[in-house]
Design an enzyme around this catalytic site. Sequence first.
Site, short mmCIF file in Angstrom:
data_model
loop_
_atom_site.label_atom_id
_atom_site.label_comp_id
_atom_site.label_asym_id
_atom_site.label_seq_id
_atom_site.Cartn_x
_atom_site.Cartn_y
_atom_site.Cartn_z
N ASP A 76 0.85 -1.13 0.02
CA ASP A 76 0.03 0.02 -0.04
C ASP A 76 0.81 1.23 0.12
OD1 ASP A 76 -2.28 1.81 0.58
OD2 ASP A 76 -3.32 -0.03 1.14
N HIS A 84 -3.76 6.28 3.30
CA HIS A 84 -4.63 5.13 2.98
C HIS A 84 -3.95 3.68 3.45
CE1 HIS A 84 -5.66 2.14 -0.43
NE2 HIS A 84 -6.75 2.93 -0.76
N SER A 112 -11.08 -0.34 -1.28
CA SER A 112 -9.80 -0.45 -0.74
C SER A 112 -10.10 -0.75 0.90
CB SER A 112 -9.17 1.06 -0.54
OG SER A 112 -8.47 1.08 -1.81
#
Length: 616
Positions: free
Chosen positions: A48, A103, A404
Amino acid sequence: MEGVVSVFPNKKLKLQTTASWDFMGLKEGKNTKRNPTVESNTIIGVIDTGIWPESESFSDKGFGPPPKKWKGVCSGGQNFTCNNKLIGARDYTREGTRDIDGHGTHTASTAAGNAVAGASFLGIGNGTARGGVPASRIAAYKVCSETECSTEAVLSAFDDAIADGVDLISISLGRDDKAPKYEEDTVAIGAFHAMAKGILTVQSAGNNGPNPNTVGSVAPWILTVAASTTNREFITKVVLSNGKTLNGKSVNTFDLKGKNYPLVDDENFIEPQMKGKILVSGYSLDSEVAVASIMVDSLDYASVKHRPFSALSQDDFDYLVSYINSTKSPQGTVLKTEAIFSQKAPRVVSFSSRGPNPIAVDLLKPDVTAPGVEILAAYSPLASPSEDIRDTRHVKYSVLSGTSMSCPHVAGVAAYIKTFHPEWSPSAIQSAIMTTAWPMNASETEVASTEFAYGAGHVDPIAALNPGLVYELDKADHIAFLCGLNYTSQTLKLISGEAVTCTGNTLPRNLNYPSMSAKLSRSNSSFTVTFNRTVTNLGTPNSTYLSKIFLNHGSKLSVKVSPSVLSMKSVNEKQSFTVAVSGNNLDPKLPLSANLIWSDGTHNVRSPIVVYTDGN
């Protein structure tokens, strides 16, 4: 050069962006059966944007040393320290593994973060933030810089994660355009190598829905996850001076203290005169000086904005405009967001990418759906919670929506299953998750709301521990599947990394997959299509499974299962069967579908069956 398997252009990939675990049935603390020793020995690799190592979600309080099998490193860059929870870090961006986007921290904490009491996004969604397997370890692989996620970095990260000894890989990344062919899909190539080493890869389906053929994760050796709602949703009320309340969508942390301000619509909008007023815009006009903005938007999820904001449905917005036009001095206010209980969950969210599978038309994708809407999890204090440079807030937890967010939920479930069944293969875990999923109903009639939205259904972690029967697959099955797609040995080598020759001809739809799907040509004629499958008994010895067929949303199909009864004498015994599906007049706009359930009275092993045509 000798030893170079393939060369292809470096493409840019896109990121796809607490109450959720309760909603799925994995309750907090002692209310859920756990296997703490094995859970602590489980390592999840997260590919990620990196991770925020100081987050409480990754504190190693109470953790012993890393598992003995761990061979990885902590090369996170300057001022980056791993610990006994966050045991590994690698960086492929020259920025260091520290997450400046938020994220990667969010996805890692959703899969395996510690239970952190009193977590909230500036007071919203207050509760205990936790991952699916809070006792397990995390290794972070940073493949995304501030500007891009490169495919080259993704392949390196897979190679390293496999060598480092992770048990499972969660990757919430994908292409923004259409799904690439397997030999050009770095996530599929990396995941193939992981599968060959006994490591399951879980990937997000993509955020290009609700249009059909948009699913970006299409390989059978990857567990592909769509995004759906939970029973908690965030609403931001607009209260008018006439007493009327309109429920809008946003995650608004700003408190106007219930004070009324003049409402100004598009026609009367003059930016220098907006100070102390609320802008009401049907054209997404923006004002830097207005107190708040109210827009029209039919989105089915709430997002964070850098100032007071609410998005109204078209009907409520029309009411608001007519109120402004018919009132002498229209006033109102925007309240702080509140969480409400929704009974309409789970629903697949509009942005979640849909099937049919553009690369292998007889393989149903996505596989399952999981919570991916308004998810509260850990965040990077360096990132803007609204992804807007004008937003100067810094937070440790934030609310995000995207496939996600659903992907690490399923990675957490897969890890949870592995803590009870460490010997299960990636395909056994994937099958257990798919065949025990909650059935979902098509919400509307077009393709976007059918199995092409949710696959086998919504993940059910507790049921997945005890599936009864599983559909097992290994590397040889996947190679036969690729051979059935007419791959040459040259192209096959690009995926498997070794010389392979195809023998015999296996139809792709006969891959031993937990779902069954076939694309048929011309819609006007009658058809019969058969599927061959083999199940392995992981339940109890001496069990008899009876087959049952349930037709979905008005599908006129005849489905025959032969044999219709399976008698299993021992555990790990395998038995084969065929499913013959016949019907006529397929409508290109709507697939026909059914469910096959094998039941022994305790276990219900469910597989969706989907036949469709595009009319050609």
